[in-house]
Design an enzyme around this catalytic site. Sequence first.
Site, PDB file in Angstrom:
ATOM      1  N   GLU A  90      42.645  39.691  35.629  1.00  0.00           N
ATOM      2  CA  GLU A  90      41.783  40.817  35.992  1.00  0.00           C
ATOM      3  C   GLU A  90      42.490  41.733  36.997  1.00  0.00           C
ATOM      4  O   GLU A  90      43.246  41.274  37.852  1.00  0.00           O
ATOM      5  CB  GLU A  90      40.472  40.294  36.582  1.00  0.00           C
ATOM      6  N   CYS A 103      43.745  47.093  42.737  1.00  0.00           N
ATOM      7  CA  CYS A 103      43.853  45.744  43.286  1.00  0.00           C
ATOM      8  C   CYS A 103      44.562  44.911  42.221  1.00  0.00           C
ATOM      9  O   CYS A 103      44.003  44.656  41.157  1.00  0.00           O
ATOM     10  CB  CYS A 103      42.442  45.242  43.567  1.00  0.00           C
ATOM     11  N   CYS A 110      45.642  30.397  41.019  1.00  0.00           N
ATOM     12  CA  CYS A 110      46.076  30.361  42.416  1.00  0.00           C
ATOM     13  C   CYS A 110      46.094  28.913  42.885  1.00  0.00           C
ATOM     14  O   CYS A 110      45.271  28.111  42.478  1.00  0.00           O
ATOM     15  CB  CYS A 110      45.110  31.174  43.279  1.00  0.00           C
ATOM     16  N   CYS A 114      41.209  28.096  48.427  1.00  0.00           N
ATOM     17  CA  CYS A 114      40.230  28.555  49.420  1.00  0.00           C
ATOM     18  C   CYS A 114      38.816  28.330  48.878  1.00  0.00           C
ATOM     19  O   CYS A 114      38.523  28.682  47.738  1.00  0.00           O
ATOM     20  CB  CYS A 114      40.436  30.035  49.747  1.00  0.00           C
ATOM     21  N   CYS A 117      36.616  31.337  47.339  1.00  0.00           N
ATOM     22  CA  CYS A 117      37.220  32.303  46.416  1.00  0.00           C
ATOM     23  C   CYS A 117      37.203  31.795  44.973  1.00  0.00           C
ATOM     24  O   CYS A 117      37.607  30.665  44.704  1.00  0.00           O
ATOM     25  CB  CYS A 117      38.660  32.580  46.856  1.00  0.00           C
ATOM     26  N   CYS A 331      35.857  41.326  46.349  1.00  0.00           N
ATOM     27  CA  CYS A 331      36.790  40.356  46.927  1.00  0.00           C
ATOM     28  C   CYS A 331      36.368  38.938  46.592  1.00  0.00           C
ATOM     29  O   CYS A 331      35.226  38.550  46.784  1.00  0.00           O
ATOM     30  CB  CYS A 331      36.810  40.471  48.442  1.00  0.00           C
TER      31      CYS A 331
END
Length: 340
Positions: A90, A103, A110, A114, A117, A331
């Site tokens: 994305e 962005c 990843c 976290c 997220c 975010c």
Amino acid sequence: MEQIKNYDLEQLKQEMVKIGQKPFRAEQIFKWIYQERVSNFDDMTNLSIELREILKQKYTLNEYKIIKRQEAKDGTKKYLFDILDGNAIETVLMSYHHGNTICVTSQVGCKMGCKFCASTGIPFIRNLTSGEIVEQILAVERDAGVKISNVVFMGIGEPLDNYENVINAIRIINNQKGINIGARHISISTSGLVPQIYRLADENIQCTLSISLHATTNEKRTEMMPINKKYKIEELIKACKDYIAKTNRRVSFEYALAKENNDNLEDAKQLVKLLRGMNCHVNLIPINKIENGKYTKSSNQNIMKFRDYLNDHGIVATIRRELGSDIEAACGQLRRKNLY
Ligand code: SAH
């Protein structure tokens, strides 16, 4: 076959020399790709037909396919791109009065884990190449018909965990003969990979460094961000101070406010202590709720109180505008997808 968009100008010059061409051919090719925006080698009409044939055999100039495009009420657009290997990523386009910000995603998935997220919800697959990072800009500009003025490495992935490709992509984005976006309009956001922050300070690129801080004690930060086990807050702040001293650039700290977690005045006080005297800016982000996430957004009133406390105590703080949350483009809401 190598994607030709993986090379920065210097590397492409070396490639040309390798195939018996003059280095200036690289500049011509760069111009065709990044300024004229051609999508095949045949359109590079100031190159000989013979050279165009060689390029076609050795390199690809693939473009992303758009699988899905969503538009939020505020105009923010989210793209799901087929990156041509069975994976999808994305990318988000945000329009502000001062220009268009993209962005970009730096990894397929990843590793950071976290807790707040969505990008870490599915296993890490691989790094994006420089060309795959750059192509996000080209593909969005093609589709939206806009000129992008700012690039933030805040999509899926940890950019400093894909260091070489991200730096190389920045060289292409920044080059006047490339996409030509000023380094000061490019931001890298990191969860805090300390050795790479020291390395970045020596690169001599004037981009903005953003640090995802989110907590002021090691206990709380480790709970939210497992990377803090490896690089503690003190080490992270030390690396930031080194970065500021070497580059003379202001560092930005991101702090996502979660209700009854890190949003009371005691946290604000600690934050002031931690950042006192540093050339920095704090970006407060109302935390976005994710699927199965335990954190919820602080109240607006609390967020403003937090900001005012920082500002009253000598730390410049602003609240980040929430864009695109109705299409999960805000975010922490981006994810990679499987195509098959
Ligand atoms: N891996 C990098 C860049 C991607 S995230 C990093 O950690 O900085 C971009 C920003 O969004 C980071 O500051 C990240 O901490 C923040 N973020 C992640 N999840 C969020 C959420 N649910 N709500 C608000 N901000 C979030």
